[in-house]
Design a protein around this motif. Structure first.
Motif, PDB file in Angstrom:
ATOM      1  N   ARG A  34      37.518  35.090  31.838  1.00  0.00           N
ATOM      2  CA  ARG A  34      38.294  34.070  31.129  1.00  0.00           C
ATOM      3  C   ARG A  34      37.643  33.751  29.772  1.00  0.00           C
ATOM      4  O   ARG A  34      38.330  33.634  28.755  1.00  0.00           O
ATOM      5  CB  ARG A  34      38.400  32.808  31.994  1.00  0.00           C
ATOM      6  CG  ARG A  34      39.774  32.168  31.872  1.00  0.00           C
ATOM      7  CD  ARG A  34      39.961  31.033  32.842  1.00  0.00           C
ATOM      8  NE  ARG A  34      39.829  31.442  34.241  1.00  0.00           N
ATOM      9  CZ  ARG A  34      39.578  30.612  35.258  1.00  0.00           C
ATOM     10  NH1 ARG A  34      39.405  29.321  35.031  1.00  0.00           N
ATOM     11  NH2 ARG A  34      39.513  31.047  36.500  1.00  0.00           N
ATOM     12  N   LYS A  37      38.252  36.717  27.468  1.00  0.00           N
ATOM     13  CA  LYS A  37      39.654  36.805  27.039  1.00  0.00           C
ATOM     14  C   LYS A  37      39.911  35.906  25.830  1.00  0.00           C
ATOM     15  O   LYS A  37      40.623  36.280  24.910  1.00  0.00           O
ATOM     16  CB  LYS A  37      40.588  36.409  28.196  1.00  0.00           C
ATOM     17  CG  LYS A  37      41.495  37.538  28.651  1.00  0.00           C
ATOM     18  CD  LYS A  37      42.258  37.179  29.902  1.00  0.00           C
ATOM     19  CE  LYS A  37      42.207  38.322  30.902  1.00  0.00           C
ATOM     20  NZ  LYS A  37      42.419  37.931  32.290  1.00  0.00           N
TER      21      LYS A  37
ATOM     22  N   LYS B  37      38.269  43.121  24.885  1.00  0.00           N
ATOM     23  CA  LYS B  37      39.478  43.190  25.710  1.00  0.00           C
ATOM     24  C   LYS B  37      39.252  44.089  26.928  1.00  0.00           C
ATOM     25  O   LYS B  37      39.702  43.789  28.023  1.00  0.00           O
ATOM     26  CB  LYS B  37      40.658  43.714  24.886  1.00  0.00           C
ATOM     27  CG  LYS B  37      41.759  42.675  24.714  1.00  0.00           C
ATOM     28  CD  LYS B  37      42.843  43.163  23.763  1.00  0.00           C
ATOM     29  CE  LYS B  37      43.235  42.023  22.832  1.00  0.00           C
ATOM     30  NZ  LYS B  37      43.797  42.444  21.574  1.00  0.00           N
ATOM     31  N   ALA B  40      37.332  42.019  29.378  1.00  0.00           N
ATOM     32  CA  ALA B  40      37.840  40.703  29.762  1.00  0.00           C
ATOM     33  C   ALA B  40      38.785  40.759  30.958  1.00  0.00           C
ATOM     34  O   ALA B  40      39.920  40.298  30.893  1.00  0.00           O
ATOM     35  CB  ALA B  40      38.533  40.056  28.561  1.00  0.00           C
ATOM     36  N   ASP B  41      38.302  41.324  32.033  1.00  0.00           N
ATOM     37  CA  ASP B  41      39.092  41.430  33.254  1.00  0.00           C
ATOM     38  C   ASP B  41      38.119  41.360  34.437  1.00  0.00           C
ATOM     39  O   ASP B  41      37.127  42.094  34.448  1.00  0.00           O
ATOM     40  CB  ASP B  41      39.844  42.770  33.244  1.00  0.00           C
ATOM     41  CG  ASP B  41      40.640  42.973  34.504  1.00  0.00           C
ATOM     42  OD1 ASP B  41      41.855  42.732  34.491  1.00  0.00           O
ATOM     43  OD2 ASP B  41      40.032  43.357  35.533  1.00  0.00           O
TER      44      ASP B  41
END
Lengths: 116, 116
Positions: A34, A37, B37, B40-41
């Motif tokens: 989070r 992101k 990106k 970011a998971d």
């Protein structure tokens, strides 16, 4: 118990991996994802950088819109995401909103990344 | 010329921010955002962490699927994203694909974050 310790290592065939330390927990992965992101956007990185590059690590919203070449509502949206994620602090003074870098916030996420 | 130096600072009214150093360029912000990106998971962070926690910082794909509780195609997709972003290296040996942490890749993005 983390996911790493849950890996079944009873099968010692060539396919299997030995685990040498605990991996990140599902909860911490969720939190770190989070935070990342919120950062993973070129406009937001530039906004943070522009604030950090300003005197006193504080910038007026009036100076942040034009250099990005984005509309004022778009910049406001990005600033809101950064405030909500804890990277920036917002203060209204007179006509203008000022944004300040939250001390240590980038260092914190940077350090967390090194422990993944 | 970076975005910071393009901030108009000719108006010295109370609203305006003085710039003390250069901020990140649009190009570097784009590159860093792309790297972030990919990270970011939560599933991808856990995959990287599981690989890093494995002996020799290398893990068989056969050991990565089950602990995540995701389908094999979903895990394969996430691994592909991480390989394409340069965080993991893939090697096929016999039946199985092995994933290794690209040395320094996490440190690199972590250091970049401190310079934003």
């Amino acid at each position: 118990m983390t996911s790493a310790t849950m890996i079944p290592i009873t099968d010692v065939s060539a396919c299997c991996t030995n685990v040498t330390r605990e991996s990140i927990s599902a909860e911490n992965a969720e939190l770190l994802a989070r935070s990342l992101k919120a950062l993973a956007d070129p406009a937001r990185l530039r906004l943070i950088s522009m604030v950090a590059a300003s005197e006193g690590a504080e910038a007026c919203v009036c100076d942040l819109t034009e250099p990005l070449g984005l509309s004022q509502p778009t910049v406001s949206h990005h600033l809101k995401v950064l405030v909500e994620a804890g990277y920036l602090e917002r203060e209204k003074r007179g006509t203008w909103a000022y944004y300040r870098l939250t001390p240590g916030s980038l260092d914190a996420v940077s350090s967390l990344l090194r422990t993944v």
